[in-house]
Design a protein around this motif. Structure first.
Motif, short mmCIF file in Angstrom:
data_model
loop_
_atom_site.label_atom_id
_atom_site.label_comp_id
_atom_site.label_asym_id
_atom_site.label_seq_id
_atom_site.Cartn_x
_atom_site.Cartn_y
_atom_site.Cartn_z
N HIS A 21 -4.14 14.70 7.82
CA HIS A 21 -4.81 14.03 6.85
C HIS A 21 -6.15 14.56 6.28
CE1 HIS A 21 -1.73 10.95 7.59
NE2 HIS A 21 -2.22 10.84 9.05
N GLY A 22 -6.30 14.52 5.25
CA GLY A 22 -7.63 15.43 4.66
C GLY A 22 -7.35 16.86 4.38
N HIS A 23 -6.31 17.49 4.66
CA HIS A 23 -6.10 18.97 4.76
C HIS A 23 -5.07 19.06 3.51
CE1 HIS A 23 -7.69 20.01 8.81
NE2 HIS A 23 -7.77 18.56 8.80
N LEU A 24 -4.98 20.23 3.12
CA LEU A 24 -4.14 20.57 2.01
C LEU A 24 -2.64 20.44 2.24
CD1 LEU A 24 -5.49 24.27 1.02
CD2 LEU A 24 -5.64 22.35 -0.11
N GLY A 25 -2.01 19.97 1.45
CA GLY A 25 -0.87 19.12 1.55
C GLY A 25 -0.73 17.83 1.80
N HIS A 26 -1.84 17.30 2.24
CA HIS A 26 -1.85 16.04 2.96
C HIS A 26 -3.01 15.06 2.32
CE1 HIS A 26 1.22 16.97 5.69
NE2 HIS A 26 0.70 18.01 5.70
N LEU A 27 -3.38 15.41 1.02
CA LEU A 27 -4.79 15.03 0.32
C LEU A 27 -4.08 13.74 -0.30
CD1 LEU A 27 -6.29 18.00 -1.05
CD2 LEU A 27 -6.75 17.05 1.24
N THR A 28 -5.07 12.68 -0.43
CA THR A 28 -4.83 11.44 -1.22
C THR A 28 -4.95 12.01 -2.66
OG1 THR A 28 -7.06 10.77 -1.22
CG2 THR A 28 -5.57 9.98 0.48
N GLU A 32 -7.72 15.09 -3.89
CA GLU A 32 -7.50 16.10 -4.81
C GLU A 32 -8.60 15.98 -5.74
OE1 GLU A 32 -3.53 15.25 -6.07
OE2 GLU A 32 -2.66 15.21 -4.05
N ASN A 33 -8.83 15.05 -6.56
CA ASN A 33 -10.01 14.96 -7.49
C ASN A 33 -11.08 15.47 -7.23
OD1 ASN A 33 -8.21 14.33 -9.77
ND2 ASN A 33 -8.30 12.07 -9.09
N ARG A 34 -11.57 14.94 -5.85
CA ARG A 34 -12.81 15.52 -5.37
C ARG A 34 -12.95 16.75 -5.02
NH1 ARG A 34 -16.39 11.64 -4.26
NH2 ARG A 34 -15.63 9.10 -4.82
N LEU A 35 -11.80 17.55 -4.55
CA LEU A 35 -11.84 18.89 -4.39
C LEU A 35 -11.98 19.77 -5.75
CD1 LEU A 35 -11.43 21.46 -2.59
CD2 LEU A 35 -9.01 21.21 -2.89
N ARG A 36 -11.32 19.09 -6.70
CA ARG A 36 -11.53 19.75 -8.21
C ARG A 36 -12.92 19.40 -8.66
NH1 ARG A 36 -6.02 18.52 -8.75
NH2 ARG A 36 -6.47 16.37 -9.47
N LEU A 37 -13.49 18.59 -8.50
CA LEU A 37 -14.75 18.58 -8.85
C LEU A 37 -16.09 19.15 -8.01
CD1 LEU A 37 -14.83 14.20 -9.16
CD2 LEU A 37 -15.38 16.01 -11.05
N PHE A 38 -15.54 19.23 -6.71
CA PHE A 38 -16.69 20.11 -5.78
C PHE A 38 -16.55 21.54 -6.42
CE2 PHE A 38 -17.38 21.68 -1.31
CZ PHE A 38 -18.60 21.61 -1.54
N LYS A 39 -15.47 21.88 -6.92
CA LYS A 39 -15.15 23.25 -7.24
C LYS A 39 -15.92 23.49 -8.58
CE LYS A 39 -10.66 23.92 -6.48
NZ LYS A 39 -9.32 24.55 -6.45
N ALA A 365 -4.50 24.24 -3.50
CA ALA A 365 -4.46 22.81 -3.64
C ALA A 365 -3.70 22.51 -4.96
CB ALA A 365 -5.96 22.54 -3.77
N GLU A 366 -3.67 23.41 -5.90
CA GLU A 366 -3.03 22.88 -7.11
C GLU A 366 -1.50 22.89 -6.54
OE1 GLU A 366 -4.24 21.77 -9.70
OE2 GLU A 366 -6.55 22.07 -9.02
N THR A 367 -1.13 23.76 -5.90
CA THR A 367 0.37 24.05 -5.58
C THR A 367 0.60 22.85 -4.75
OG1 THR A 367 0.29 26.14 -5.96
CG2 THR A 367 2.03 25.36 -4.36
N ALA A 368 -0.02 22.66 -3.61
CA ALA A 368 0.35 21.79 -2.70
C ALA A 368 0.39 20.31 -2.97
CB ALA A 368 -0.43 21.95 -1.22
N ALA A 369 -0.76 19.93 -3.85
CA ALA A 369 -0.93 18.58 -4.35
C ALA A 369 -0.24 18.31 -5.35
CB ALA A 369 -2.60 18.52 -4.45
N ALA A 370 0.40 19.20 -6.15
CA ALA A 370 1.43 18.87 -7.05
C ALA A 370 2.12 17.55 -7.00
CB ALA A 370 2.09 19.92 -7.66
N ASP A 371 1.89 16.61 -8.01
CA ASP A 371 2.39 15.20 -8.04
C ASP A 371 3.02 15.18 -9.34
OD1 ASP A 371 3.43 12.78 -7.54
OD2 ASP A 371 1.56 11.98 -6.64
N PRO A 372 4.32 15.06 -9.76
CA PRO A 372 4.92 14.52 -11.08
C PRO A 372 4.40 13.21 -11.49
CG PRO A 372 6.72 14.52 -9.38
CD PRO A 372 5.42 15.12 -8.63
#
Length: 418
Positions: A21-28, A32-39, A365-372
């Motif tokens: 949990h909290g690792h790539l592929g297992h983000l809420t 995911e949004n916070r990772l994008r904001l952080f970058k 992150a964009e790949t693993a977290a992709a959600d339709p």
């Protein structure tokens, strides 16, 4: 009254801390949004470039977010301090040019990679404190402070003896973890490995010895927590003497609460069954009830599965002494292990082996977290926000939280109506 020692493990299944949990592929969705904001925020501050290739991979950025409970402000502060510290002490140059013998001398004083992994594929380390007698530590510190063993220039704020330690942390993050990441014989093979599991043997250590080591270990722990956050997973303390509750009172102050929650003191009867829940017997050293021939000071007894996965080159059949790291080759389809450091004053850069890249790199992150089902409005809103200061970060975080909450309410209402 003595302080209560760390929690004893009675039922390991009830201590599910963290991974995956909290690792790539297992983000809420919010993570995911916070990772994008952080970058976005780091890029605005000049501390990150999106690439390709990106200046920092997503799994590294996530370590800082997890360490700071997903607060972008706090993660930014720690990341900024770490980047400035790395530049001030030329950590890249240190690792590339450190004398191999000096590196191995330092390795003998700190946790050793066994060459094995736990059941989740995380590298397994062993640390036996009893070898750190006052004479050994004193001689090491005097030698380290009087000798510069690399070409790195430092600002003098971090003692040389500790900079040598961080060459070992570089080995963890640049050699052991990437190697374990490419191994597919583990759960969640698409999730990068960014942690380590540690067996810490404190048997045959007197209270006086603990006291003499206090300053040495506290300084190392404090800096490691600051600049290599979220690289420790479970820590199993074995052989704790009767007075360890006193020692535990010092130790737990050196770590953040998240790390403390991952430290477990095992009684003699708990050692074998607990370790076996996390580690296959073939990967547990024999002195702790397993089948592995490995003693402290040994070179890593590398997992046969790892040896079978790599293609050895230049006459190598095992990983050599000293620092090494992985670099992409063959248009990113493979990683090559490069042995670096220096021997006899001459720098080495020798290709040891290569291993296939299991998953294509890029924005993981964009790949693993992709959600339709992800709300397009949320994604576009996050991407179009310009983050320029701490106040803006707070406003962005509020907007994301409100939007996600509204989406959740809509989902709940739809469920009720159905």
């Amino acid at each position: 009254m003595a302080e209560t020692p760390a929690e004893k493990v009675l039922s390991v299944g009830g201590h599910d801390v963290g991974y995956p949990h909290g690792h790539l592929g297992h983000l809420t969705e919010e993570e995911e949004n916070r990772l994008r904001l952080f970058k976005d925020f780091l890029e605005e501050k000049g501390l990150y470039k999106g690439g390709p290739p990106a200046s920092h991979d997503d799994q590294t950025l996530l370590r800082f977010l997890r360490a700071r409970k997903w607060s972008i402000n706090d993660a930014y502060g720690q990341f900024k301090d770490t980047e400035e510290w790395r530049q001030a002490n030329q950590l890249e140059v240190l690792y590339d040019t450190i004398d191999v013998d000096a590196y191995e001398q330092t390795r003998s004083l700190y946790p050793q990679w066994t060459g094995r992994r736990d059941r989740r594929g995380i590298p397994l380390y062993l640390f036996q404190i009893r070898h750190l007698d006052s004479k050994t530590v004193s001689n090491y510190e005097k030698t380290a402070e009087s000798t510069n063993v690399s070409k790195a220039q430092t600002d003098g704020s971090t003692p040389q003896r500790l900079l040598r330690l961080f060459a070992l942390y570089e080995n963890l993050t640049r050699f052991a973890q990437p190697l374990c990441t490419e191994m597919m014989d583990r759960p969640h093979p698409s999730t990068p490995i960014t942690l380590s599991t540690n067996i810490v043997d404190v048997s045959q250590v007197s209270l006086r010895m603990f006291w003499n080591l206090k300053a040495h270990m506290q300084a190392a722990s404090t800096l490691a927590t600051a600049h290599y956050p979220e690289t420790l997973d479970r820590i199993f303390i074995i052989g704790a003497p009767y007075f360890f509750s006193t020692v535990w009172g010092w130790i737990k102050r050196w770590f953040d609460p998240i790390t403390v929650s991952k430290i477990f003191i095992l009684s003699p009867s708990e050692v074998k069954p607990t370790l076996e829940e996390f580690i296959e017997p073939r990967n547990i050293p024999k002195q702790y009830g397993g089948e592995l021939d490995f003693n402290f000071f040994d070179r890593p007894n590398v997992d046969p599965n790892i040896k079978d996965a790599v293609t050895w080159e230049n006459g190598h059949t095992d990983f050599p002494e000293g620092p090494a790291y992985w670099v992409p080759v063959d248009d990113g389809r493979r990683l090559a292990c490069m042995a670096v450091g220096s021997k006899g004053g001459k720098e080495r850069r020798e290709r040891v082996c290569s291993i296939p890249v299991a998953f294509p790199k890029g924005d993981a992150a964009e790949t693993a977290a992709a959600d339709p089902t992800t709300d397009t409005a949320i994604e576009e809103g996050v991407q179009n926000l310009t983050v320029t200061d701490d106040g803006a970060v707070n406003k962005v975080e509020e907007k994301v939280a409100i939007t996600i909450d509204a989406k959740q309410q809509e989902s709940n209402a739809a469920a009720v109506s159905n």
